[in-house]
Write a protein that holds these residues in place. Sequence first.
Motif, PDB file in Angstrom:
ATOM      1  N   GLY A 120       0.860  -1.195   0.104  1.00  0.00           N
ATOM      2  CA  GLY A 120      -0.020   0.030   0.009  1.00  0.00           C
ATOM      3  C   GLY A 120       0.748   1.376   0.104  1.00  0.00           C
ATOM      4  O   GLY A 120       0.222   2.231  -0.331  1.00  0.00           O
ATOM      5  N   ASP A 121       2.152   1.091   0.149  1.00  0.00           N
ATOM      6  CA  ASP A 121       3.157   2.305   0.126  1.00  0.00           C
ATOM      7  C   ASP A 121       3.348   2.548  -1.360  1.00  0.00           C
ATOM      8  O   ASP A 121       3.321   1.814  -2.046  1.00  0.00           O
ATOM      9  CB  ASP A 121       4.291   2.040   1.040  1.00  0.00           C
ATOM     10  N   ILE A 122       3.772   4.119  -1.740  1.00  0.00           N
ATOM     11  CA  ILE A 122       3.946   4.367  -3.044  1.00  0.00           C
ATOM     12  C   ILE A 122       5.214   5.263  -2.998  1.00  0.00           C
ATOM     13  O   ILE A 122       5.567   6.004  -1.941  1.00  0.00           O
ATOM     14  CB  ILE A 122       2.881   5.106  -3.509  1.00  0.00           C
ATOM     15  N   LEU A 123       5.897   5.041  -4.005  1.00  0.00           N
ATOM     16  CA  LEU A 123       7.094   5.741  -4.078  1.00  0.00           C
ATOM     17  C   LEU A 123       7.366   6.325  -5.279  1.00  0.00           C
ATOM     18  O   LEU A 123       7.057   5.593  -6.436  1.00  0.00           O
ATOM     19  CB  LEU A 123       8.598   5.062  -3.617  1.00  0.00           C
ATOM     20  N   TYR A 124       6.918   7.859  -5.283  1.00  0.00           N
ATOM     21  CA  TYR A 124       7.220   8.370  -6.695  1.00  0.00           C
ATOM     22  C   TYR A 124       8.481   8.962  -7.071  1.00  0.00           C
ATOM     23  O   TYR A 124       9.392   9.427  -6.044  1.00  0.00           O
ATOM     24  CB  TYR A 124       6.444   9.867  -6.753  1.00  0.00           C
ATOM     25  N   VAL A 125       9.006   8.452  -8.346  1.00  0.00           N
ATOM     26  CA  VAL A 125      10.596   8.858  -8.729  1.00  0.00           C
ATOM     27  C   VAL A 125      10.324   9.682 -10.073  1.00  0.00           C
ATOM     28  O   VAL A 125       9.770   9.221 -11.179  1.00  0.00           O
ATOM     29  CB  VAL A 125      11.310   7.597  -8.932  1.00  0.00           C
ATOM     30  N   PRO A 126      10.924  10.901  -9.971  1.00  0.00           N
ATOM     31  CA  PRO A 126      10.925  11.756 -11.132  1.00  0.00           C
ATOM     32  C   PRO A 126      11.805  11.067 -12.379  1.00  0.00           C
ATOM     33  O   PRO A 126      12.731  10.449 -11.928  1.00  0.00           O
ATOM     34  CB  PRO A 126      11.167  13.094 -10.726  1.00  0.00           C
ATOM     35  N   PRO A 127      11.640  11.665 -13.429  1.00  0.00           N
ATOM     36  CA  PRO A 127      12.626  11.386 -14.335  1.00  0.00           C
ATOM     37  C   PRO A 127      14.192  11.644 -13.974  1.00  0.00           C
ATOM     38  O   PRO A 127      14.308  12.795 -13.548  1.00  0.00           O
ATOM     39  CB  PRO A 127      12.131  12.270 -15.853  1.00  0.00           C
ATOM     40  N   GLY A 128      15.031  10.943 -14.297  1.00  0.00           N
ATOM     41  CA  GLY A 128      16.489  11.183 -14.188  1.00  0.00           C
ATOM     42  C   GLY A 128      17.127  10.640 -12.939  1.00  0.00           C
ATOM     43  O   GLY A 128      18.380  10.592 -12.731  1.00  0.00           O
ATOM     44  N   PHE A 129      16.314  10.316 -12.098  1.00  0.00           N
ATOM     45  CA  PHE A 129      16.639  10.229 -10.416  1.00  0.00           C
ATOM     46  C   PHE A 129      17.198   8.736 -10.743  1.00  0.00           C
ATOM     47  O   PHE A 129      16.241   7.817 -10.553  1.00  0.00           O
ATOM     48  CB  PHE A 129      15.726  10.275  -9.578  1.00  0.00           C
ATOM     49  N   ALA A 130      18.525   8.439  -9.982  1.00  0.00           N
ATOM     50  CA  ALA A 130      18.823   7.041  -9.838  1.00  0.00           C
ATOM     51  C   ALA A 130      18.091   6.408  -8.731  1.00  0.00           C
ATOM     52  O   ALA A 130      17.920   6.824  -7.770  1.00  0.00           O
ATOM     53  CB  ALA A 130      20.403   7.105  -9.451  1.00  0.00           C
ATOM     54  N   HIS A 131      17.889   5.301  -8.759  1.00  0.00           N
ATOM     55  CA  HIS A 131      17.111   4.581  -8.103  1.00  0.00           C
ATOM     56  C   HIS A 131      17.438   2.888  -8.171  1.00  0.00           C
ATOM     57  O   HIS A 131      17.645   2.525  -9.158  1.00  0.00           O
ATOM     58  CB  HIS A 131      15.651   4.501  -7.835  1.00  0.00           C
ATOM     59  N   GLU A 132      17.318   2.161  -6.906  1.00  0.00           N
ATOM     60  CA  GLU A 132      17.331   0.948  -6.810  1.00  0.00           C
ATOM     61  C   GLU A 132      16.348   0.333  -5.921  1.00  0.00           C
ATOM     62  O   GLU A 132      16.266   0.776  -4.682  1.00  0.00           O
ATOM     63  CB  GLU A 132      18.668   0.508  -6.619  1.00  0.00           C
ATOM     64  N   GLY A 133      15.839  -0.936  -6.219  1.00  0.00           N
ATOM     65  CA  GLY A 133      14.774  -1.447  -5.412  1.00  0.00           C
ATOM     66  C   GLY A 133      15.125  -2.930  -5.394  1.00  0.00           C
ATOM     67  O   GLY A 133      15.452  -3.736  -6.313  1.00  0.00           O
ATOM     68  N   VAL A 134      15.298  -3.475  -3.951  1.00  0.00           N
ATOM     69  CA  VAL A 134      15.661  -4.849  -3.785  1.00  0.00           C
ATOM     70  C   VAL A 134      14.674  -5.551  -2.775  1.00  0.00           C
ATOM     71  O   VAL A 134      14.409  -4.952  -1.746  1.00  0.00           O
ATOM     72  CB  VAL A 134      17.141  -4.828  -3.065  1.00  0.00           C
TER      73      VAL A 134
END
Length: 379
Positions: A178-192
């Motif tokens: 139910g949680d949400i993460l918004y990531v704009p264009p260009g931002f480095a991110h990694e999900g594990v």
Amino acid sequence: MALNNFDPVAFLRDTWQQRPMLIRQGWAEWHNPVTPDELAGLACEPDVESRMIVGAAGALAVEPGPIAETRFAGLKDRDWTMLVQAVDQQVPEVAALIDAFRFIPNWRIDDVMVSYATDGGGVGAHFDHYDVFLVQGLGRRRWRVGARCDDSTPLLDHDDLRLLAQFEATDEWVLEPGDILYVPPGFAHEGVAVGGDCMTYSIGFRAPSRQELIGLWVDDVLGGLVDDDRYADPGLALQDNPGEITPAALTQLQGMIAQTLLDPAAFARWFGRYTTTRKYPEIDWAPDAEIDAAGMRRTIATGPWLQRNPASRFAFIAQSGRDVLLMVDGECHDCTGPSADFARAVCAQACFEVDAALAESEATVALLVQLHNQGSIAF
């Protein structure tokens, strides 16, 4: 269903395309809309785009779909991820997730990609050229977000993935269902994935590049030009130096290009067709039985509920007065009067009850027949 304790006006003003944002418990009640087994079944289908990413960070291997059922039996209980594109086109409950994000214009919406991961599974540190809302559906996932990147940012040498050569996190969160993460264009991110049975719904938004827009628009324009439409200079004045390309000639030549390319009405029609073309236009969604105008009037008389095909894309462009251009699945429809009212309604709502008065408009009936027979709507 609107997001819980969320102000879209403030989000668009302060966050959209500016910085990442964590939204805890985006819905008052969260229900995971598709099970891991259902997702695996979709990944096995030849008409569904899917892939498997296997291995720990630094040694990721990509296996394109469709995925054979026997492949799952040979997988370990950690370090793998299954990705399935456009699940919203296959599962109505997944398509319904998009409704919470329709404070963004519909033409910007791409699709909902769903991932399933075992403990440690992920796709590596990367960045995208588009906005994405990452909805945690099942299990837990640790997200790390870093600095903004661009096309000059160094990448690892990998045949299938655009992985960052260096990644330093500035923020880190563990998302629960139910949680949400918004990531704009260009931002480095990694999900594990943290633990097993981790499912994430990635609601992505399209952003055409300048290169793409110019290239495709010019290609479309070229298709309508004729070879004998050429530069002409009657009354040509004698030049002091025949080697000069004069300012007058350059102005006329550039004007030929500008007059053709800078046509707002033609560009609007082209862009509407372009942006509403289905993600997978090769898939035939047409119904088994077509309907004619008489049959459509009988259907309308029952006051049925109209449903847009989740695979279809609808948009409109306002014209003078009430008139609109309705764009559906890459086709443009000129709508006036009642048909324009219908066009606005069908673009605003994915599902609504049809007013029997629509049967009184021949233009609207004809439009409904066409949309139904091409599989864009159903009753």
